[in-house]
Motif scaffolding. Structure first.
Motif, PDB file in Angstrom:
ATOM      1  N   GLN A 135       2.822   2.565   0.101  1.00 13.84           N
ATOM      2  CA  GLN A 135       3.716   3.284  -0.800  1.00 13.84           C
ATOM      3  C   GLN A 135       5.178   3.285  -0.328  1.00 13.84           C
ATOM      4  O   GLN A 135       6.053   2.927  -1.106  1.00 13.84           O
ATOM      5  CB  GLN A 135       3.188   4.706  -1.021  1.00 13.84           C
ATOM      6  CG  GLN A 135       3.750   5.387  -2.241  1.00 13.84           C
ATOM      7  CD  GLN A 135       3.518   4.614  -3.532  1.00 13.84           C
ATOM      8  OE1 GLN A 135       2.553   3.880  -3.667  1.00 13.84           O
ATOM      9  NE2 GLN A 135       4.408   4.756  -4.481  1.00 13.84           N
ATOM     10  N   PRO A 136       5.455   3.635   0.958  1.00  9.52           N
ATOM     11  CA  PRO A 136       6.866   3.623   1.392  1.00  9.52           C
ATOM     12  C   PRO A 136       7.506   2.246   1.279  1.00  9.52           C
ATOM     13  O   PRO A 136       8.699   2.142   1.005  1.00  9.52           O
ATOM     14  CB  PRO A 136       6.796   4.047   2.863  1.00  9.52           C
ATOM     15  CG  PRO A 136       5.518   4.744   3.001  1.00  9.52           C
ATOM     16  CD  PRO A 136       4.577   4.132   2.013  1.00  9.52           C
ATOM     17  N   GLU A 139       8.050   1.489  -2.518  1.00  7.08           N
ATOM     18  CA  GLU A 139       9.119   2.330  -3.083  1.00  7.08           C
ATOM     19  C   GLU A 139      10.472   1.645  -3.067  1.00  7.08           C
ATOM     20  O   GLU A 139      11.352   1.994  -3.830  1.00  7.08           O
ATOM     21  CB  GLU A 139       9.272   3.602  -2.237  1.00  7.08           C
ATOM     22  CG  GLU A 139       8.439   4.755  -2.685  1.00  7.08           C
ATOM     23  CD  GLU A 139       8.468   5.853  -1.637  1.00  7.08           C
ATOM     24  OE1 GLU A 139       7.592   6.710  -1.678  1.00  7.08           O
ATOM     25  OE2 GLU A 139       9.368   5.840  -0.774  1.00  7.08           O
ATOM     26  N   LYS A 140      10.636   0.682  -2.148  1.00  6.58           N
ATOM     27  CA  LYS A 140      11.932   0.020  -2.031  1.00  6.58           C
ATOM     28  C   LYS A 140      12.183  -0.971  -3.157  1.00  6.58           C
ATOM     29  O   LYS A 140      13.307  -1.430  -3.324  1.00  6.58           O
ATOM     30  CB  LYS A 140      11.992  -0.742  -0.705  1.00  6.58           C
ATOM     31  CG  LYS A 140      12.060   0.127   0.517  1.00  6.58           C
ATOM     32  CD  LYS A 140      12.149  -0.788   1.713  1.00  6.58           C
ATOM     33  CE  LYS A 140      12.512  -0.068   2.971  1.00  6.58           C
ATOM     34  NZ  LYS A 140      12.544  -1.032   4.089  1.00  6.58           N
ATOM     35  N   ILE A 141      11.132  -1.343  -3.871  1.00 10.21           N
ATOM     36  CA  ILE A 141      11.280  -2.371  -4.901  1.00 10.21           C
ATOM     37  C   ILE A 141      12.032  -1.799  -6.102  1.00 10.21           C
ATOM     38  O   ILE A 141      11.595  -0.820  -6.693  1.00 10.21           O
ATOM     39  CB  ILE A 141       9.898  -2.884  -5.330  1.00 10.21           C
ATOM     40  CG1 ILE A 141       9.198  -3.528  -4.144  1.00 10.21           C
ATOM     41  CG2 ILE A 141      10.015  -3.842  -6.489  1.00 10.21           C
ATOM     42  CD1 ILE A 141       7.737  -3.787  -4.384  1.00 10.21           C
ATOM     43  N   LEU A 159      -1.016   1.508  -8.638  1.00  9.90           N
ATOM     44  CA  LEU A 159       0.129   1.901  -7.824  1.00  9.90           C
ATOM     45  C   LEU A 159       1.053   2.868  -8.542  1.00  9.90           C
ATOM     46  O   LEU A 159       1.998   3.355  -7.955  1.00  9.90           O
ATOM     47  CB  LEU A 159       0.925   0.648  -7.410  1.00  9.90           C
ATOM     48  CG  LEU A 159       0.172  -0.355  -6.544  1.00  9.90           C
ATOM     49  CD1 LEU A 159       0.964  -1.638  -6.407  1.00  9.90           C
ATOM     50  CD2 LEU A 159      -0.102   0.216  -5.168  1.00  9.90           C
ATOM     51  N   GLY A 160       0.776   3.164  -9.811  1.00 13.50           N
ATOM     52  CA  GLY A 160       1.675   4.015 -10.566  1.00 13.50           C
ATOM     53  C   GLY A 160       2.939   3.259 -10.915  1.00 13.50           C
ATOM     54  O   GLY A 160       3.088   2.090 -10.580  1.00 13.50           O
ATOM     55  N   GLY A 161       3.859   3.930 -11.608  1.00 16.60           N
ATOM     56  CA  GLY A 161       5.112   3.271 -11.948  1.00 16.60           C
ATOM     57  C   GLY A 161       4.956   2.318 -13.113  1.00 16.60           C
ATOM     58  O   GLY A 161       3.973   2.384 -13.836  1.00 16.60           O
TER      59      GLY A 161
END
Lengths: 390, 204
Positions: A135-136, A139-141, A159-161
């Protein structure tokens, strides 16, 4: 624009993701952009001028087959050096969730990151276990691309989003302008894919073949792809075996001519497909397509409008549809016309413009890419564990 | 792993306290180590959150740029005289409202512009007519690009918002107030369906 592309799989092994990256790089370079591709490769492998080797990939069983992946300390160091030397405006990571270069690059980079998700696997235990670690990094993408609506749905569930859907590209004219070869014409069914990979579905086609040959005795099956030829025809009655011709691995030029020649292209894949580039190539070569009704295939074939679908793993349904198609030249001509029109949206001119739109959208409001530890900690120890603040 | 490397790992029960060190000191050391570990974790989480907020800002800036571009091209086309007077007025009105909208009404105004664009460019003939006009080719291409990029930018923005919200709901972040005074991120909700005649692409 300076673009860095990260390829997770070995450059020396042919595969859909590698081809996609190669074509994308060629397309972007032709438009005048600066492109560097970071890919795992053996030392002896001849690389195109834009590619940078990230070292040898290690074969590891992952995700149901043996994948050649890059990980570990040395690879991470090479990724950081590439990021540092490249001064990219944007980096494009392929398969960021697979434990290879993509994930390493995700860890090490900061700035505009675009990621393409190619696979659409059912949620795996490895993924659930790795979720807090993934996840961390994910998150950068800044922008996610999925290669099909189906891949996007899997991505959202796991992964959500959200992601935008941009299909894989094909050089349509390369296939459309290839010259047919007479020896591959005249009542031929075509199949392209690894012979010994059951998910490519050759066994289903072999099961359907006796019925097809009984009703249309002149038919020949042409198989292009590597694998054990004897094993493939084992289940077939001996007198039918000469009706199957194995061409082995064929070059891209021959593949185009092959697809231009066959009367019906059959894709009996049983699963594990998130896009189906071969269907797009077949349609580009205006071959009538008959494919199993996987979600991804149905979408590429416009829910059956641009090619026929049969129930997955159902050899009888495949035989019925093949016999009907082989005996109906008018329907084949209709499919050829519809396929050629439909396939234009997968041409690199369209797909490349979409991908560039994504690059431009994410770079609009952001600074350039850097290795995460460039300004913060010269030693990079903290950032190696993802601890550095940027 | 060589066997001796395991011994260097901190382990509460593994080794008896050394004789030279009183039990109080050893407890103190453990407390300091634990506090340092917690501190590192909090700092790392705060860094993550900070990065996410920066990503939202960048995504929002990109979205604003795309929306503005779309409204500008629409207004240009409306005043260029290539459309019929009724379509021009509808489009001008919507584009103007979208550009002038206050923050609270932005989503509604931009959705109205999407609707107006769909109404005006619903048919391929209209797009062809614009293309045929002098300079119309460029304008049509810019508009097609803008209506394609707005949904993209919005999706990227809302994806960043979702990631930040997921992290901010985390206990650690709430208890230690790691988000500081940063406002709770809000998704940008609007109707961004492009006109069919301008965007003939599958599955987005």
């Amino acid at each position: 624009m300076r673009i860095g592309i990260v390829c997770p799989y070995s450059w020396d092994v042919p595969g859909g993701v590698q081809f996609h990256i190669r074509d994308l790089a060629d397309h972007l370079i032709a438009l005048g952009h600066h492109v560097s591709v970071l890919a795992p490769a053996d030392d002896g492998t001849p690389l195109p001028p834009y590619a940078v080797s990230a070292g040898r990939a290690v074969p590891v069983p992952y995700n149901g087959s043996v994948a050649r992946l890059n990980f570990g300390f040395l690879s991470a160091a090479r990724v950081r050096r590439w990021l540092h030397d490249g001064t990219f405006d944007v980096i494009h990571i392929h398969e960021p969730a697979s434990p290879s270069l993509g994930l390493l690059a995700c860890w090490a980079a900061q700035g505009p990151i675009v990621a393409t998700f190619h696979t659409s696997n059912p949620r795996s235990r490895a993924m659930i276990a790795a979720y807090p670690i993934l996840q961390p990094a994910l998150e950068k993408i800044s922008a996610r691309i999925a290669v099909s609506e189906y891949a996007r749905r899997t991505l959202v569930e796991h992964l959500g989003g959200d992601a935008v859907v941009i299909p894989n590209g094909v050089d349509v004219d390369f296939f459309a302008k290839a010259a047919p070869r007479p020896e591959w014409q005249g009542g031929t069914i075509g199949f392209v894919g690894r012979i010994d990979e059951p998910r490519k579905g050759l066994p289903v086609l072999m099961k359907a073949l006796p019925r097809i040959l009984a009703e249309r005795p002149g038919t020949r099956l042409l198989v292009a792809g590597r694998g054990d030829e004897k094993e493939a025809v084992e289940k077939l009655p001996a007198e039918l075996r000469p009706r199957v011709e194995f061409l082995g691995m064929i070059s891209d030029e021959d593949k185009a001519r092959f697809l231009r020649s066959v009367d019906v292209y059959v894709a009996p894949n049983t699963g594990g497909e998130s896009f189906g580039i071969i269907l797009v190539e077949a349609m580009s070569a205006s071959a009538p397509v008959l494919a199993s009704d996987l979600d991804a295939f149905a979408q590429v074939l416009d829910q059956g409008a641009a090619g026929e679908l049969f129930a997955n793993e159902d050899a009888d349904a495949l035989a019925d549809a093949a016999v009907r198609l082989l005996g109906d030249p008018a329907r084949r001509a209709e499919l050829r016309a519809r396929g050629s029109a439909h396939v234009r949206r997968f041409d690199w001119s369209t797909v490349g413009a979409d991908i560039l739109s994504v690059y431009e959208t994410v770079t609009d409001g952001a600074a350039a890419v850097a290795a995460a530890d460039d300004p913060a900690v010269p030693g990079g120890l903290l950032s190696r564990f993802g601890l550095a603040r940027d | 792993m060589p066997p001796d490397s395991r011994a260097t790992m901190p382990h509460r029960t593994a080794a008896p306290p050394p004789v030279t060190c009183a039990p109080v000191t050893s407890t103190l050391i453990w407390i300091v180590v634990a506090l340092a570990a917690i501190g590192l974790y909090l700092s790392w989480t705060a860094g993550r959150l900070d990065r996410l907020h920066a990503r939202i800002d960048a995504a929002r800036a990109a979205l604003d740029a795309q929306l503005l571009r779309r409204a500008s091209v629409a207004q240009e086309l409306a005043t260029a005289g290539v459309l019929d007077p009724a379509a021009s007025m509808v489009l001008y009105e919507a584009a103007h409202a979208a550009r002038q909208a206050e923050e609270d009404h932005r989503e509604v105004a931009e959705s109205d512009l999407s609707q107006a664009l769909r109404a005006v460019f619903g048919e391929t003939e209209q797009v062809e007519a614009v293309r045929a006009a002098p300079g119309g080719e460029d304008a049509a291409r810019e508009l097609a690009q803008a209506v394609r990029r707005v949904p993209m930018a919005r999706r990227f923005h809302n994806d960043a918002v979702r990631a930040a919200r997921a992290l901010r709901r985390h206990r650690t972040v709430r208890w230690f107030r790691l988000a500081g005074h940063a406002p709770f991120p809000l998704a940008f909700e609007m109707d961004d369906e492009p006109p069919t005649a301008l965007a003939d692409r599958p599955g987005t």
